[in-house]
Enzyme design. Structure first.
Site, PDB file in Angstrom:
ATOM      1  CG  HIS A  27      -1.821  -1.189   1.318  1.00 36.07           C
ATOM      2  ND1 HIS A  27      -1.368  -2.445   1.673  1.00 36.07           N
ATOM      3  CD2 HIS A  27      -3.156  -1.307   1.093  1.00 36.07           C
ATOM      4  CE1 HIS A  27      -2.391  -3.287   1.662  1.00 36.07           C
ATOM      5  NE2 HIS A  27      -3.485  -2.625   1.309  1.00 36.07           N
ATOM      6  CG  HIS A  67      -3.626   0.236   4.875  1.00 36.12           C
ATOM      7  ND1 HIS A  67      -4.573   0.504   5.852  1.00 36.12           N
ATOM      8  CD2 HIS A  67      -3.520   1.356   4.132  1.00 36.12           C
ATOM      9  CE1 HIS A  67      -5.005   1.739   5.692  1.00 36.12           C
ATOM     10  NE2 HIS A  67      -4.379   2.280   4.656  1.00 36.12           N
ATOM     11  CG  LEU A 118      -8.586  -0.769   8.532  1.00 41.22           C
ATOM     12  CD1 LEU A 118      -9.378  -0.170   7.380  1.00 41.22           C
ATOM     13  CD2 LEU A 118      -7.245  -0.068   8.675  1.00 41.22           C
ATOM     14  CG  ASP A 154     -10.914   8.526   5.131  1.00 43.26           C
ATOM     15  OD1 ASP A 154     -11.679   9.464   5.388  1.00 43.26           O
ATOM     16  OD2 ASP A 154      -9.846   8.669   4.517  1.00 43.26           O
ATOM     17  CG  ASN A 184      -6.666   9.131   2.129  1.00 44.90           C
ATOM     18  OD1 ASN A 184      -7.750   8.597   1.942  1.00 44.90           O
ATOM     19  ND2 ASN A 184      -5.624   8.460   2.611  1.00 44.90           N
ATOM     20  CG  HIS A 258      -5.939   1.802  -0.537  1.00 40.13           C
ATOM     21  ND1 HIS A 258      -6.041   2.507   0.638  1.00 40.13           N
ATOM     22  CD2 HIS A 258      -6.086   0.491  -0.201  1.00 40.13           C
ATOM     23  CE1 HIS A 258      -6.246   1.662   1.641  1.00 40.13           C
ATOM     24  NE2 HIS A 258      -6.281   0.432   1.160  1.00 40.13           N
ATOM     25  CB  SER A 365     -23.436  -9.941  35.745  1.00 39.18           C
ATOM     26  OG  SER A 365     -24.713  -9.376  35.927  1.00 39.18           O
ATOM     27  CD  GLU A 392     -20.047  -6.154  24.911  1.00 38.64           C
ATOM     28  OE1 GLU A 392     -21.089  -6.446  25.524  1.00 38.64           O
ATOM     29  OE2 GLU A 392     -20.016  -5.370  23.945  1.00 38.64           O
ATOM     30  CG  ASP A 450     -30.809 -13.574  30.723  1.00 40.71           C
ATOM     31  OD1 ASP A 450     -31.926 -13.051  30.871  1.00 40.71           O
ATOM     32  OD2 ASP A 450     -29.793 -13.187  31.320  1.00 40.71           O
ATOM     33  CG  HIS A 454     -27.996 -13.275  26.890  1.00 40.08           C
ATOM     34  ND1 HIS A 454     -28.755 -12.780  25.859  1.00 40.08           N
ATOM     35  CD2 HIS A 454     -27.572 -12.201  27.609  1.00 40.08           C
ATOM     36  CE1 HIS A 454     -28.813 -11.460  25.954  1.00 40.08           C
ATOM     37  NE2 HIS A 454     -28.103 -11.085  26.993  1.00 40.08           N
TER      38      HIS A 454
END
Length: 643
Positions: A27, A67, A118, A154, A184, A258, A365, A392, A450, A454
C-alpha cells in the site's frame, strides 16, 4: 523550512514506493500522503530513543492504518533503529523480514503493536494513554509524562471499535492522546462518499475531544497544530487533509494508489515530479545524515534514569494468603458459582498494583469488582478498575494497549457469549503474546432463563482454536483459584477464565500444594481399580461427571473422572502423561455443555460426546440440562449401551 522538510519526507515516500514495487504488493498511497505529517512529528515533537526503543517514558506512535506499514518501517530505518535495516526494507513482505505486510509487534523494536484490522490501533492507543496516566499517578510526573500518537485513516474511523474507543477516551479526558487523521477521502472501493458522510468534527466533539483541521502537506500548519495538541486539556484529533499517493501524476488522489504498486512507468513520473534523482532504495548521504541526527538528538533527550518497579508488591507476596483461603475452601462443601469463586480470589489480590480490572458494564454479574477496587475516573487515575461501559470490543483492544505499555496486567469481564464481540482483539493479544486476562461468565446453558441469545454453545471451541490462548474452565472454587494463578503467571500468553452463573458442587475436597490445573487435566475421582471408562469434563459438568461415575459404579462399571480445566495446557504435556490420562480405557467420554466436535480429538470416533450441538432454550437451567440429556441418568444409560 518547507524545502528541507519536503526532502526529508521524500525519503519516506521513495523507500515506501520502492519497497512496494519490489515486493509487487503493498500500500504505497498512505505513506506517500502522510510522509509530511510524520516528518514533522518525528523531527520536532516525538519523544523516542532509537538506542533504547523500550525507554519507558517514550511517546508511543501507533499506526492504526497498518496497511501503510512502510511509513513506519521507513521512519525506524531513517532515524537509526537497529531493528529495521535497509535490507529488511528491500525484503518488505517477504518471509522472515521484520517489515511484514502489516506491522507486527516485536519487543524493543519501535513497532509498538500489531495493527492491520482497522481501528484496532485506536483502541490500543487508548490503552497506552490510560496506562501512562495510571503510572504517572503511581510514579510521578518526573518519571512518567508522555504522549500517545495514533495515525488513523478513514477506514479506522468507519469501524465500530473506533466509536467505542474514542467515546471512552473522551469520557476519561485522556489529554495525553493525539489522533492524526489521514483524511484522504479514499478507500479501496473508491471515494469514501460511496459509504460515509460523517461530520468528523461534530463526531469527535460529541465524544469530548478537541478537533483541528489542517492541510497535511503544509509544514507550518502541521507544526502549529502539533504545538496546540501538546497543551490540549482533552484528547485531540488533527484532521490532516492529504492526497493519497502524493506526487503521483496519474494515481495521486485515487484508489489505484491505495493497495497496489504504482508500476515502473508511474514511479519514473513520481521521481520526475518530486525531483528525486536517486535509484531505488538509495537515500542520499546528506539526507540520511539529517534523519540520523534526528534519531541521535531524540536519544540524547531521552531520560537516563530507569523506572524501578521493584517497590511494587510481587505476586509472590500474595501466595501465602491465597494458599490459606484455598485450605478454607477445601473444607467448604457449600455450592458456589465459579464467578463468585473468582470474586473471592480477586478480593485477595485486588491490591496487587500491576493488576488493572474492569468490565463491560457487567461488574455485578461478572463479579470482577471488589471492595478494594478504586474506580478510574475522568481526571483521577489513582484507581485500579475501569468501567468500560457496553463496549466489549474496545475493552479488549484497550486491554491490549495496557498490556503492551509496560508492566500492567489488565483483566476485563463480560459474558462468554459476547466473546464474539471481542475475538479480533483476543486474537491479536495471542499473536502479540500479551498477558491479558478475560473473565467470561455465564458460560453455558446454566445461565437459564435469558435464553439462547445469551447461552454460549460454540464459543469455547472458537476460543480454544486460537493459537497461544489458554482457555480455562474451572470446575469449582479451588480450580478457579488455580486458573487465576496460572493466568497471572503466564507472561506471554493471554488467558480466558470461563465461569458459571449457577452454583456448582465442589470437586476438590482435599488440599494440594501443587497446582493440579497446571497439568491441564488430572484425575479427580476413580471409582474402582479395574476401570472401563474414562470420563473427561470441565466446569460445571465435572460434578455431573462424578455423579455419572458413582452411578455406574453401583452397577459394577468402574471409571475415572478427569477434570480438564485447560485443553491447551494438557496438549502441551509430555506424551507419557497424556497417555496416562487417555490411554487406560478403550471408551473415552466427554461431558461439557457446549458443542461436542472439538472433544473428538480425545474421545475418538468410537467415544461418546455429551454436550449441545444446537442453540439453547429459555427456561430454568436444570430443566434445560434435562432437555438436552445432560443429566446423570441419560448419560449412564448411553454409556451402558456403548459398553
Amino acid at each position: 523550512m518547507s524545502k528541507f522538510y519536503k526532502e526529508l519526507a521524500n525519503c519516506i515516500r521513495f523507500l515506501s514506493i520502492d519497497a512496494v514495487q519490489k515486493a509487487n504488493s503493498g500500500h504505497p498511497g498512505m505513506p506517500m500522503g502522510m510522509a509530511d505529517v510524520a516528518t514533522v512529528l518525528f523531527k520536532d515533537f516525538l519523544k523516542f530513543n532509537p538506542k533504547n526503543p523500550s525507554w519507558i517514558n517514550r511517546d508511543r506512535f501507533v499506526l492504526s492504518a497498518g496497511h501503510g506499514s512502510m511509513l513506519l518501517y521507513s521512519l525506524l530505518y531513517l532515524t537509526g533503529y537497529k531493528s529495521v535495516s535497509l535490507n529488511n526494507i528491500k525484503n518488505f513482505r517477504q518471509l522472515e523480514s521484520i517489515c511484514a505486510g502489516h506491522p507486527e509487534y516485536h519487543p524493543n523494536t519501535g513497532i509498538e503493536t500489531t495493527t492491520g484490522p482497522l481501528g484496532q490501533g485506536i483502541s490500543n492507543a487508548v490503552g497506552f494513554a490510560i496506562s501512562e496516566e495510571i503510572l504517572k499517578k503511581q510514579l510521578g510526573k518526573k518519571k512518567i509524562n508522555h504522549k500517545t500518537y495514533v495515525l488513523a485513516g478513514d477506514g479506522c474511523l468507519m469501524e465500530g471499535i473506533s466509536h467505542e474507543s474514542l467515546s471512552l477516551a473522551g469520557h476519561l479526558k485522556l489529554k495525553n492522546l493525539i489522533l492524526l487523521f489521514d483524511n484522504n477521502s479514499i478507500s479501496i472501493d473508491g471515494p469514501t462518499n460511496l459509504a460515509v458522510s460523517d461530520d468528523h468534527e461534530k463526531r469527535f466533539k460529541s465524544y469530548g475531544w478537541d478537533f483541528l483541521r489542517i492541510n497535511g502537506h503544509d509544514f507550518k500548519e502541521i507544526s502549529k497544530a502539533l504545538k496546540k495538541a501538546q497543551k490540549s486539556k482533552k484528547p485531540i484529533a488533527i484532521s490532516c487533509k492529504t492526497t493519497i499517493g502524493y506526487g503521483s501524476p496519474n494515481k495521486g488522489g485515487k484508489a489505484s494508489s491505495h493497495g497496489s504498486p504504482l508500476g515502473d512507468e508511474e514511479i519514473k513520473l513520481v521521481r520526475k515530479k518530486l525531483k528525486w534523482k536517486y535509484e531505488p532504495f538509495k537515500i542520499p548521504t546528506e539526507l540520511l545524515s539529517e534523519w540520523r541526527k534526528i534519531g541521535e538528538k531524540a536519544s540524547q533527550k531521552a531520560q537516563k534514569n530507569k523506572v524501578n518497579f521493584s517497590n511494587f508488591k510481587s505476586l509472590n507476596s500474595f501466595k501465602k494468603l491465597i494458599e490459606k483461603v484455598k485450605i478454607e475452601y477445601t473444607k467448604n462443601t457449600k455450592l458456589i458459582a465459579t464467578r463468585k469463586s473468582s470474586e473471592i480470589f480477586l478480593n485477595i489480590i485486588a491490591k496487587f498494583p500491576y493488576l488493572i480490572g474492569g468490565s463491560a458494564d457487567l461488574a455485578g454479574s461478572n463479579n470482577t469488582k471488589t471492595k478494594d477496587h478504586k474506580i478510574i475516573k475522568p481526571g483521577d487515575f489513582s484507581g485500579n478498575y475501569i468501567h468500560y461501559g457496553v463496549r466489549e470490543h474496545a475493552m479488549c483492544g484497550i486491554m491490549n494497549g495496557i498490556a503492551l505499555h509496560s508492566s500492567l496486567i489488565p483483566y476485563g469481564g463480560t459474558f462468554l457469549i459476547f466473546s464474539d464481540y471481542c475475538k479480533p482483539s483476543i486474537r491479536l493479544a495471542a499473536m502479540m503474546k500479551q498477558q491479558v486476562i478475560y473473565v467470561f461468565t455465564h458460560d453455558s446453558i446454566g445461565l437459564g432463563e435469558d435464553g439462547p441469545t445469551h447461552q454460549p454453545i460454540e464459543q469455547l471451541t472458537s476460543l480454544r482454536s486460537i493459537p497461544n490462548l489458554n482457555v480455562f474452565r474451572p470446575s469449582d472454587t479451588i480450580e478457579t483459584f488455580e486458573c487465576w494463578e496460572l493466568a497471572l503467571e503466564s507472561k506471554n500468553t493471554p488467558s480466558v477464565i470461563s465461569l458459571t452463573r449457577q452454583s456448582v458442587n465442589p470437586v476438590r475436597l482435599e488440599n494440594s500444594l501443587k497446582n493440579k490445573s497446571s497439568l491441564g487435566a488430572y484425575e479427580v475421582l476413580r471409582t474402582g481399580d479395574n476401570i472401563s471408562v474414562t470420563i473427561l469434563a470441565t466446569g460445571s459438568e465435572t460434578s455431573l461427571a462424578n455423579d455419572v461415575g458413582h452411578k455406574l459404579a453401583t452397577d459394577g462399571i468402574y471409571s475415572k473422572i478427569i477434570s480438564m480445566p485447560c485443553q491447551k495446557i494438557f496438549d502441551d504435556q509430555k506424551e507419557e502423561y497424556k497417555k496416562k490420562i487417555l490411554g487406560e480405557t478403550e471408551l473415552i467420554v466427554s461431558i461439557e455443555a457446549s458443542e461436542t466436535n472439538y472433544w473428538k480429538k480425545y474421545t475418538g470416533t468410537n467415544g461418546l460426546n455429551f454436550g449441545i450441538n444446537d442453540f439453547g432454550k429459555s427456561a430454568p437451567y436444570k430443566e434445560i440440562y434435562d432437555h438436552f440429556d445432560l443429566d446423570s441418568e441419560s448419560i449412564v444409560k448411553k454409556i451402558k449401551e456403548k459398553l
